[in-house]
Scaffold this active site. Sequence first.
Site, PDB file in Angstrom:
ATOM      1  N   SER A  48      -2.325 -10.862 -33.776  1.00  0.00           N
ATOM      2  CA  SER A  48      -3.738 -11.192 -33.527  1.00  0.00           C
ATOM      3  C   SER A  48      -3.897 -12.392 -32.602  1.00  0.00           C
ATOM      4  CB  SER A  48      -4.453 -11.447 -34.853  1.00  0.00           C
ATOM      5  OG  SER A  48      -3.790 -12.457 -35.595  1.00  0.00           O
ATOM      6  N   CYS A  78      -4.503  -3.805 -38.986  1.00  0.00           N
ATOM      7  CA  CYS A  78      -3.628  -4.962 -39.148  1.00  0.00           C
ATOM      8  C   CYS A  78      -4.070  -6.145 -38.273  1.00  0.00           C
ATOM      9  CB  CYS A  78      -2.180  -4.553 -38.937  1.00  0.00           C
ATOM     10  SG  CYS A  78      -1.042  -5.699 -39.725  1.00  0.00           S
ATOM     11  N   ARG A 107      -3.953 -14.033 -43.211  1.00  0.00           N
ATOM     12  CA  ARG A 107      -2.849 -13.503 -42.392  1.00  0.00           C
ATOM     13  C   ARG A 107      -1.553 -13.521 -43.193  1.00  0.00           C
ATOM     14  NH1 ARG A 107      -1.444 -16.800 -37.878  1.00  0.00           N
ATOM     15  NH2 ARG A 107      -0.313 -15.051 -36.982  1.00  0.00           N
ATOM     16  N   ARG A 137       3.907  -7.266 -42.123  1.00  0.00           N
ATOM     17  CA  ARG A 137       3.359  -8.640 -42.054  1.00  0.00           C
ATOM     18  C   ARG A 137       1.826  -8.596 -42.036  1.00  0.00           C
ATOM     19  NH1 ARG A 137       6.913  -8.362 -38.363  1.00  0.00           N
ATOM     20  NH2 ARG A 137       5.499  -8.764 -36.639  1.00  0.00           N
ATOM     21  N   HIS A 177      -1.186   0.523 -41.259  1.00  0.00           N
ATOM     22  CA  HIS A 177      -1.041   1.194 -39.956  1.00  0.00           C
ATOM     23  C   HIS A 177      -1.028   2.717 -40.097  1.00  0.00           C
ATOM     24  CE1 HIS A 177       0.286  -2.410 -37.639  1.00  0.00           C
ATOM     25  NE2 HIS A 177       0.763  -2.794 -38.813  1.00  0.00           N
ATOM     26  N   GLU A 179      -1.610   4.761 -37.929  1.00  0.00           N
ATOM     27  CA  GLU A 179      -1.123   5.333 -36.666  1.00  0.00           C
ATOM     28  C   GLU A 179       0.390   5.542 -36.678  1.00  0.00           C
ATOM     29  OE1 GLU A 179      -2.154   2.284 -37.164  1.00  0.00           O
ATOM     30  OE2 GLU A 179      -0.934   0.831 -36.068  1.00  0.00           O
TER      31      GLU A 179
HETATM   32  N1  GLN Z   1       0.839 -10.793 -38.750  1.00  0.00           N
HETATM   33  C1  GLN Z   1       0.180 -10.232 -37.593  1.00  0.00           C
HETATM   34  C2  GLN Z   1      -0.996 -11.121 -37.140  1.00  0.00           C
HETATM   35  O1  GLN Z   1      -1.282 -12.120 -37.705  1.00  0.00           O
HETATM   36  C3  GLN Z   1      -0.311  -8.816 -37.863  1.00  0.00           C
HETATM   37  C4  GLN Z   1       0.850  -7.889 -38.010  1.00  0.00           C
HETATM   38  C5  GLN Z   1       0.582  -6.475 -37.578  1.00  0.00           C
HETATM   39  O2  GLN Z   1      -0.386  -6.167 -36.877  1.00  0.00           O
HETATM   40  N2  GLN Z   1       1.498  -5.605 -37.950  1.00  0.00           N
HETATM   41  O3  GLN Z   1      -1.625 -10.761 -36.208  1.00  0.00           O
END
Ligand code: GLN
Length: 203
Positions: A48, A78, A107, A137, A177, A179
Site C-alpha cells: 500500500s 489487501c 496493516r 501479510r 486475495h 484473484e
Molecule cells: N502488507 C501490505 C501493505 O501494507 C499488503 C500485503 C498484500 O497486499 N498482500 O500494503
Amino acid sequence: MKIGVLALQGDVREHIQSLSDCGVDARAVKTKSEIEEISALVIPGGESTTIAKLARSFDLFDLIQSRIKSGMPTYGSCAGMILLSDNVKDAIEGQETFGGIDMVVRRNAFGRQVDSFETDLKFKGITDPAIRAVFIRAPWVESVGSSVEVLAEVIDESGTKHPVAVRSGNLLATSFHPELTGDNRVHKFFVENICRQLASSKG
Ligand code: GLN
C-alpha cells in the site's frame, strides 16, 4: 463496461484475468486518461505504501481519490483494502490512502508467525461452497462506521472476530486475495452487485 486495474505495483494480471472471466472489459490503467475512461476500478494487492507513493509521483492520486469520492465502483484487495480505508493503524510515517470507507484497518495484522495462511470463509451474498481465502501479510479491519457492511470475518486465537471483507456503498474491500485462487465469485459479486447495479440505476 470498462473496469480498470490500477497498474502501479502488485498483482495486476491476476485481477485482469478474474475480471475477464466475469465477462467484462478489464484493462491495466496507469495514466490519467486511462483512469478517466473507466467506469470502475480495482486496486490490487501489493504494498500500500508503494502504490500510494507511485500514485503521487505519477500525479494520479488526486484523480483516483476524487473519482472514488464521486461514486466510481472500486474494489480493493489487501493493499487495496488499506488504500480504501479512511484510517490505518501501523501505517508508515506520512502514509496516505485514497480513503472512502469509514473504517480503521491494521496493516500486517496477522503477525509475523502467520505471515501467510489460507482458510475457508463464509461471505455474505455469496452462496456455498465457502470462499477459499488467501491472506498474505494481510490487514484486518479493527472497526467500522455505521455505513459499512461486514461481509466476512475471521476469528483469532482469543475468539475475537475481525472483519476481512466489507462493503460501503460502491466500495468493496477484502483483506484476502480472491484473484489468486481461480474462484472468481468475489469479482463477480463486485461486477454484478455494484458495477452493473449502478449502471442500470443510471439508466
Ligand atoms: N502488507 C501490505 C501493505 O501494507 C499488503 C500485503 C498484500 O497486499 N498482500 O500494503
